[in-house]
Design an enzyme around this catalytic site. Structure first.
Site, mmCIF file in Angstrom:
data_model
loop_
_atom_site.group_PDB
_atom_site.id
_atom_site.type_symbol
_atom_site.label_atom_id
_atom_site.label_comp_id
_atom_site.label_asym_id
_atom_site.label_seq_id
_atom_site.Cartn_x
_atom_site.Cartn_y
_atom_site.Cartn_z
ATOM 1 N N CYS A 1 -4.061 33.871 69.897
ATOM 2 C CA CYS A 1 -5.150 34.610 68.135
ATOM 3 C C CYS A 1 -4.739 35.949 69.673
ATOM 4 C CB CYS A 1 -6.123 34.163 68.974
ATOM 5 S SG CYS A 1 -7.372 35.044 67.277
ATOM 6 N N CYS B 1 -8.399 37.459 69.049
ATOM 7 C CA CYS B 1 -9.401 36.776 70.025
ATOM 8 C C CYS B 1 -9.372 37.948 71.338
ATOM 9 C CB CYS B 1 -9.374 35.916 70.365
ATOM 10 S SG CYS B 1 -9.453 34.592 68.114
ATOM 11 N N ASP B 2 -7.844 37.708 71.724
ATOM 12 C CA ASP B 2 -7.651 37.575 73.088
ATOM 13 C C ASP B 2 -7.148 39.027 73.590
ATOM 14 O OD1 ASP B 2 -8.744 35.224 73.020
ATOM 15 O OD2 ASP B 2 -6.642 34.507 74.113
#
Ligand code: NAP
Length: 359
Positions: free
Chosen positions: A180, A183-184
């Site tokens: 992701c 997300c990261d």
């Protein structure tokens, strides 16, 4: 056997948001949060869902970076707070410098779970393995053998990211291997560093384009000589000077060490021209997701990829009246924690209205 008003299957942001709304509507919801088993661990389907597998969550509105230590200790029971507080201490010990931290996925999920409990939600730590939505009330069977009957069901079992299946990939999850980018991608370990993105669809191109904002270079690794992604996305990738497309290439090993996590990837030419290694501080998988819907086959309409189909736009109504679906299990497009939580709320409201008008 008492008939439940609402059974919620799944324990990600969709499941807990549905539970909070259903509990506050005095529907006395019962959540099956999943079982804690080795099989679920390996599949990435343990309780608390995909977010429990991530680190910092910087894009969930309402949780700016700050000191969550006291909040966790205060909001959660001691046994649930303890592992989180231990992990927090460890992170701080290894942090290069002291800074305010964003909330982590596991912390956010524990807080959501607690919020649902605070309003009276009941929780079973068990998997639902079989359902009968053709009879009424609906019948659900759990892996422990427990069976439940329900007037309405909210399916919120999410999806799991596909991985390549390499042992090295498992070893470096959360230490450079991610599925992701949104997300990261902005984490310090990826800034101004070379990165690898695997895949050739819209997700891969989108993730490569997103990561190119932070990375020094993004190696897009695709197994064929043509991208599956839409034209406009392909043009975007090709014209981005920071994205290097590696055609006919696959990752056959993720390289790293215990101290630094991922340091590179070994790439193999799929037409037989040998292997080479590239430096990278992260390897992002964008090779599709698999919805957790096997137990629903024959019971609800699923699309070609196995996602639950919503029968009306912007309603969580499935092909079976009284069964609703929320979160990634019905979403192969947005797949964000905040959109999942939103559809969880919608499903609870849809269930409440259905019960009010049910014969
Ligand atoms: P996808 O379209 O199924 O693409 C998956 C990619 O991963 C394919 O290129 C595939 O290669 C590759 N792949 C699969 N298994 C692999 C393996 N074991 N090893 C190496 N490569 C592998 O999935 P997606 O990109 O996540 O997109 C899913 C859906 O969401 C699509 O409908 C997409 O259009 C949509 N989406 C849209 C946007 C947007 O419009 N902004 C953004 C993201 C997603 P092959 O091509 O060789 O099969």
């Amino acid at each position: 056997m008492a008939i439940e008003n609402v059974v919620i299957i799944g324990s990600g942001p969709a499941g807990w948001s549905a539970a909070i709304y259903a509990a506050r509507a005095q529907l006395d919801p019962l959540v099956f949060e999943g079982a804690i088993t080795e099989e679920n661990r390996l599949a990435g389907t343990l309780p608390l869902g995909q977010l429990s597998l991530t680190t910092e969550v910087e894009n969930y509105a309402g949780f700016p970076a700050g000191n969550v230590e006291h909040y966790l200790a205060d909001a959660l029971s001691a046994d649930r707070a303890e592992p989180l507080l231990y992990a927090l201490k460890q992170r701080r010990k290894h942090a290069a410098h002291s800074h305010q931290e964003a909330i982590t996925g596991p912390e956010l999920m524990e807080l959501m779970r607690q919020q649902a409990l605070n309003f009276g939600t009941r929780v079973e730590t068990d998997d639902i393995v079989r359902v009968d939505f053709k009879s009424r009330p609906f019948k659900l069977l759990a892996s422990s053998g427990q069976s439940v009957e329900a007037r309405t069901v909210i399916v919120a079992t999410g999806a799991r990211a596909n991985y390549l299946g390499l042992a090295s990939e498992e070893n470096y999850k959360n230490r450079g291997v991610s599925a992701c980018a949104v997300c990261d991608g902005a984490l310090p370990r990826f800034r101004n560093k070379p990165l690898v993105v695997v895949g050739g669809g819209d997700s891969a191109v989108e993730e490569a384009t997103y990561l190119a904002k932070f990375a020094s270079v993004v190696h897009l690794v695709h197994r064929r000589d043509q991208l599956r992604a839409s034209k406009i996305m392909v043009e975007r990738a090709i014209s981005n000077p920071k994205i290097q497309i590696n055609w006919n290439t696959a990752v056959d090993e993720i390289v790293g060490n215990d101290k630094d996590g991922v340091t590179g990837a070994r790439l193999v030419d799929t037409t037989g021209k040998g292997t080479r290694e590239v430096e990278a501080s992260g390897v992002f998988m964008a090779i599709g997701h698999t919805p957790n819907t096997r137990f629903l086959e024959g019971q609800l309409q699923l699309n070609d990829q196995g996602y639950v189909v919503w029968k009306e736009p912007f309603r969580t109504i499935t092909s079976r009246p009284g069964v609703f679906a929320a979160g990634d299990v019905a979403d192969d497009y947005y797949r964000q924690a905040v959109t999942s939580a939103g559809t969880g709320c919608m499903a609870a409201l849809d269930a409440e209205r259905y019960l009010a008008h049910a014969p």
